[in-house]
Design a protein around this motif. Structure first.
Motif, PDB file in Angstrom:
ATOM      1  N   UNK A 222      -0.351  -8.721 -19.539  1.00 41.72           N
ATOM      2  CA  UNK A 222      -1.251  -7.728 -18.940  1.00 41.72           C
ATOM      3  C   UNK A 222      -1.548  -8.129 -17.501  1.00 41.72           C
ATOM      4  N   UNK A 223      -1.229  -7.249 -16.559  1.00 43.40           N
ATOM      5  CA  UNK A 223      -1.470  -7.509 -15.145  1.00 43.40           C
ATOM      6  C   UNK A 223      -2.560  -6.568 -14.630  1.00 43.40           C
ATOM      7  N   UNK A 224      -3.475  -7.104 -13.853  1.00 47.49           N
ATOM      8  CA  UNK A 224      -4.452  -6.292 -13.137  1.00 47.49           C
ATOM      9  C   UNK A 224      -4.047  -6.275 -11.669  1.00 47.49           C
ATOM     10  N   UNK A 225      -3.581  -5.126 -11.195  1.00 45.66           N
ATOM     11  CA  UNK A 225      -3.153  -4.973  -9.806  1.00 45.66           C
ATOM     12  C   UNK A 225      -4.345  -4.443  -9.014  1.00 45.66           C
ATOM     13  N   UNK A 226      -5.045  -5.329  -8.349  1.00 44.72           N
ATOM     14  CA  UNK A 226      -6.239  -4.938  -7.591  1.00 44.72           C
ATOM     15  C   UNK A 226      -5.923  -5.004  -6.108  1.00 44.72           C
ATOM     16  N   UNK A 227      -6.357  -3.989  -5.403  1.00 42.71           N
ATOM     17  CA  UNK A 227      -6.096  -3.959  -3.967  1.00 42.71           C
ATOM     18  C   UNK A 227      -6.968  -2.919  -3.319  1.00 42.71           C
ATOM     19  N   UNK A 228      -7.254  -3.081  -2.055  1.00 46.96           N
ATOM     20  CA  UNK A 228      -8.078  -2.115  -1.337  1.00 46.96           C
ATOM     21  C   UNK A 228      -7.405  -0.752  -1.372  1.00 46.96           C
ATOM     22  N   UNK A 229      -8.161   0.293  -1.128  1.00 43.44           N
ATOM     23  CA  UNK A 229      -7.591   1.637  -1.098  1.00 43.44           C
ATOM     24  C   UNK A 229      -6.534   1.715  -0.003  1.00 43.44           C
ATOM     25  N   UNK A 583     -17.742   5.765  -4.467  1.00 42.31           N
ATOM     26  CA  UNK A 583     -17.904   5.741  -3.018  1.00 42.31           C
ATOM     27  C   UNK A 583     -16.761   4.996  -2.344  1.00 42.31           C
ATOM     28  N   UNK A 584     -16.328   3.891  -2.935  1.00 44.23           N
ATOM     29  CA  UNK A 584     -15.224   3.144  -2.335  1.00 44.23           C
ATOM     30  C   UNK A 584     -13.920   3.936  -2.425  1.00 44.23           C
ATOM     31  N   UNK A 585     -13.741   4.631  -3.535  1.00 40.68           N
ATOM     32  CA  UNK A 585     -12.529   5.426  -3.685  1.00 40.68           C
ATOM     33  C   UNK A 585     -12.507   6.579  -2.681  1.00 40.68           C
ATOM     34  N   UNK A 588     -11.951   5.485   0.781  1.00 43.17           N
ATOM     35  CA  UNK A 588     -10.556   5.089   0.991  1.00 43.17           C
ATOM     36  C   UNK A 588      -9.624   6.222   1.332  1.00 43.17           C
ATOM     37  N   UNK A 589     -10.113   7.481   1.261  1.00 43.67           N
ATOM     38  CA  UNK A 589      -9.256   8.606   1.661  1.00 43.67           C
ATOM     39  C   UNK A 589      -9.121   8.669   3.180  1.00 43.67           C
ATOM     40  N   UNK A 590      -9.984   7.962   3.936  1.00 37.71           N
ATOM     41  CA  UNK A 590      -9.973   8.048   5.405  1.00 37.71           C
ATOM     42  C   UNK A 590      -9.132   6.938   6.019  1.00 37.71           C
ATOM     43  N   UNK A 591      -8.398   7.289   7.070  1.00 33.08           N
ATOM     44  CA  UNK A 591      -7.682   6.299   7.862  1.00 33.08           C
ATOM     45  C   UNK A 591      -6.558   5.602   7.133  1.00 33.08           C
ATOM     46  N   UNK A 592      -5.772   6.354   6.350  1.00 35.51           N
ATOM     47  CA  UNK A 592      -4.725   5.725   5.552  1.00 35.51           C
ATOM     48  C   UNK A 592      -3.411   5.578   6.326  1.00 35.51           C
ATOM     49  N   UNK A 593      -3.323   6.207   7.493  1.00 33.74           N
ATOM     50  CA  UNK A 593      -2.105   6.076   8.308  1.00 33.74           C
ATOM     51  C   UNK A 593      -2.464   5.330   9.597  1.00 33.74           C
ATOM     52  N   UNK A 599     -16.361   6.694   7.793  1.00 29.48           N
ATOM     53  CA  UNK A 599     -17.085   7.221   6.640  1.00 29.48           C
ATOM     54  C   UNK A 599     -18.557   7.321   7.002  1.00 29.48           C
ATOM     55  N   UNK A 600     -19.151   8.491   6.758  1.00 30.32           N
ATOM     56  CA  UNK A 600     -20.578   8.704   6.994  1.00 30.32           C
ATOM     57  C   UNK A 600     -21.252   9.003   5.663  1.00 30.32           C
TER      58      UNK A 600
END
Length: 735
Positions: A222-229, A583-585, A588-593, A599-600
């Motif tokens: 079982x692997x938990x792949x954790x990473x920032x958005x 809120x973190x998710x 994470x939709x902002x600034x992906x490129x 975020x406000x």
């Protein structure tokens, strides 16, 4: 010769199996679906055994109607998975088995799966391909595909433009011919048709994660792949799936919500053009869903992508399970058979002997605890995948000093306007649909309530209706207050509809779309909005949690969060965990490129540790605080819970049942190992006209809890509770 008797499990909340006369049945029919008479109805069932004797006199037994031999049967592994769920979640076998099937397969009619037309290139077609004109692009593409291996006509239609017309032409010329094959007939993997489109170059974190999992593809880990958005978890999944397909095995991908599957489906189809990718979720029409299920069961489908119900899809060559957004509460079924698809996926991987990868930017505390106990192996992705992408800057708009109009502050409106004028996109998040959560009398404070639930009615301005979001009850907007007679009824609070209307008033020339359950009721409507956003045809998206995860819009540079504080006042001990994840998710939709993100968040509590963790995009900081609180309070993941939920038309019937449940809970030997709390009203104490109460059971050990439940629940079933409907919820997500 003794009469053969089929023992069947029905889709009923009953632990027992039922016997039916079945003279033409034998042990090879165990696992098959069968239609049986029950009362004045015909019901679908599963044959769990074929025996020679019954405890019921033969003259009292009814005859089985027919056995669905044209359909595949449950395998021994399928039965083992169902029995695990039966034992762990204490739910009857029949509903578990049958509810995992497509509706068309549960039909009481004799089901004949359609025949697949398999296209094969002829010898004439092989010769024609050599001299085919370069301008015959469609014909060449299809012949080259068939040269690799025969393919179902349905797959060709998915993969090739003008497929129907091209196939007709090739058949008329004698270059292609068809053969018919049952859609559930087992197929062997063809190594020749493994064309994979190369993806982007992996960064160090992604490559390390891929290498770690690839080294264990033939065993359960079982692997938990954790990473920032935005850290590229999807690309890791795709690389692992490619390796699994290369080994001739199948991949199962679980997503938390239906609206996330189309985007990932496109990723899979573009990266694996010669592989069969199918969906499994409740939003599909009956026939396509059954066809996809049969393709998976036969091995014809290489990849299955779906929501929580897809975890039960039979796959004979299963080589990996991926659970994306593993923290999401949507993986827990909240009605009927209350299972966690994430946890069932882990068991299924152990049963199959393949790895399971649980991915999330905000891992659940349960998964983090499994990492600390060395049950899971954590793989971290610390950087965003796009070369120039960085985490967005998080700022707060202090509602103690800033005024709002329709929930929007002047600072947020200004930021949205500036973002659109730069040619960029924005997202406004508010986790309430409708125009406002309630109507309120400005004179006395009276608010219309649902007649069937202990909840206020939500105001929907576009339809001029009041609606209950729990039972569906609707009412007209009252012309006056029923308490004081005042005609001054005003909306209280904000929902997505109100925010959308306000934004259109402030930014009249901006292209805005709303994404919530009301605006996306029609099949495919959400996907159309997402496609328009990706194509740059929209400037601002307004929506609920449907927008908060999984989607990748490179030109979204601003995320505004309205009514963020709502989650801070919940009685549920998981509320803070869900709020931070949400809120973190969404942040994470902002600034992906390569465009910087911002975020406000509008709040009255900017200094709260919860918001500070979000501002730092540091989920580990929040998790450490939350873990310490949970441990001190003896709450999951440090203890284990089960919740007895009951509902009845009358409070008296409910009180009688709960009194019996408390008495039955006096199990010798359970003292000290299990604590049984007093019955209390459910958070929504009345729903759809039924009174609701619940009783919580808590234990420091999972084994102790399971031992207690195994002794307690049979005591509850000793009496027939016709007036009360009850269910046990193991590992409840809502308490």
């Amino acid at each position: 010769m003794k009469m053969r008797i089929a023992q069947v499990a029905l889709d009923l909340p009953l632990e027992k199996n039922f016997d039916f006369l079945a003279p033409d049945a034998d042990v090879s029919d165990v696992g098959r679906l069968a239609v049986v008479p029950f009362g004045n109805k015909l019901l679908s069932s599963v044959i769990v055994d074929v025996v020679a004797e019954s405890d019921v006199p033969l003259d009292k037994l009814k005859a089985l109607i027919h056995i669905q031999r044209a359909l595949p049967k449950f395998s021994a592994d399928d039965f083992a998975l169902i029995r695990f769920c039966q034992d762990y979640y204490h739910h009857p076998f029949g509903p578990i088995a049958l509810n995992g099937l497509p509706p068309a397969m549960r039909s009481v009619r004799l089901v004949e799966p359609k025949k697949d037309r398999i296209a094969t290139i002829t010898s004439e077609g092989q010769l024609a391909l050599v001299s085919l004109s370069p301008r015959a692009v469609a014909q060449r593409s299809m012949l080259e595909a068939l040269q690799q291996a025969p393919q179902p006509a349905a797959l060709l239609r998915e993969r090739h433009e003008r497929a129907a017309a091209t196939l007709r032409t090739l058949v008329e010329k004698g270059w292609v011919e068809f053969q018919e094959s049952a859609s559930h007939q087992p197929v062997q993997p063809d190594a020749k048709r493994r064309t994979h489109v190369t993806g982007p170059v992996l960064n160090a974190g992604q490559q390390a994660a891929v290498s770690a999992v690839t080294g264990h593809l033939d065993e359960f880990v079982s692997f938990l792949l954790s990473g920032i958005t935005g850290s590229g978890k999807t690309e890791v999944y795709l690389r692992l799936i490619a390796e699994v397909l290369n080994r001739g095995r199948q991949a199962l991908v679980l997503m938390p919500e239906i609206n996330l599957t189309p985007q990932f489906l496109r990723h899979l189809q573009s990266r694996f053009p010669d592989s069969r990718v199918v969906e499994q979720h409740s939003g599909m029409a009956d026939v396509p869903r059954m066809s996809a299920y049969l393709d998976a069961e036969s091995g014809r489908a290489d990849i299955v992508i779906g929501t929580r119900l897809a975890v039960f899809t039979p796959m004979p060559r299963l080589g990996i399970i991926v659970v994306d957004e593993e923290h999401d509460a949507s993986f827990k079924q909240q009605e009927g058979f209350r299972y966690s698809a994430r946890d069932v996926a882990v068991f299924r991987a152990s049963q199959t002997g393949c790895p399971v990868v649980l991915g999330s930017a905000t891992p659940s505390l349960e998964s983090l605890q499994n990492v600390s106990r060395e049950r899971f192996t954590e793989l971290k992705l610390p950087d965003r995948a796009a070369p120039n992408a960085v985490l967005p800057k998080v700022d707060f708009i202090d509602l103690n000093t800033e005024r709002t109009e329709n929930g929007l502050s002047a600072a947020l409106i200004k930021a949205l306007d500036e973002t659109v004028k730069r040619g960029e996109q924005a997202l406004v998040f508010i986790n309430r649909r409708g125009y406002s959560p309630a109507l309120v009398c400005a004179q006395c404070g009276w608010m219309p309530e649902c007649k069937r639930c202990s909840a206020r009615l939500v105001f929907h301005q576009s339809e001029r209706r009041l609606k209950c979001h729990h039972c569906g009850y609707q009412a007209r907007i009252p012309s006056s207050c029923s308490e004081c007679g005042s005609h001054d009824m005003v909306p209280a609070g904000q929902g997505t509809e109100r925010v959308e209307i306000a934004l259109r008033a402030h930014l009249p020339n901006v292209r805005i779309a709303r994404v919530d359950r009301d605006s996306t009721r029609r099949r495919g409507s959400a996907e159309k909005i997402f496609e328009a956003a990706a194509a740059g045809e929209l400037d601002i998206l307004v929506g609920t949690q449907m927008l908060s995860k999984g989607h990748d819009f490179p030109r979204i540079t601003l995320v505004g969060v309205v009514n963020a504080d709502g989650g801070m006042f919940s009685a549920d001990f998981r509320a803070a965990e869900r709020m931070v994840a949400q809120l973190m998710q969404v942040a994470g939709r902002a600034g992906r490129a390569d465009l910087p993100g911002r975020v406000l968040i509008q709040t009255r509590f900017a200094g709260h540790p919860l918001y500070q963790a979000v501002a730092a995009q540091d989920h580990a900081r929040f998790a450490a605080i939350a873990m310490a609180e949970r441990k001190m309070a003896r709450l999951p993941p440090f203890t284990f819970l089960a919740l007895l939920r009951a509902e009845a038309k009358t409070a008296a019937a409910l009180a009688d049942f709960m009194a019996h449940a408390v008495e039955a809970a006096q199990i010798p030997g359970s003292e000290g190992a299990v604590f049984v709390w007093d019955p209390v009203p459910a958070p929504l104490s009345r729903k759809a006209g039924l009174e609701r109460r619940q009783l919580l059971v808590q234990s420091d050990g999972r084994g102790s809890l399971q031992k207690f439940l195994a002794a307690w629940l049979p005591r509850l079933r000793e009496r027939e509770w016709r007036a009360v409907k009850w269910v046990i919820d193991v590992d409840p997500q809502e308490v």
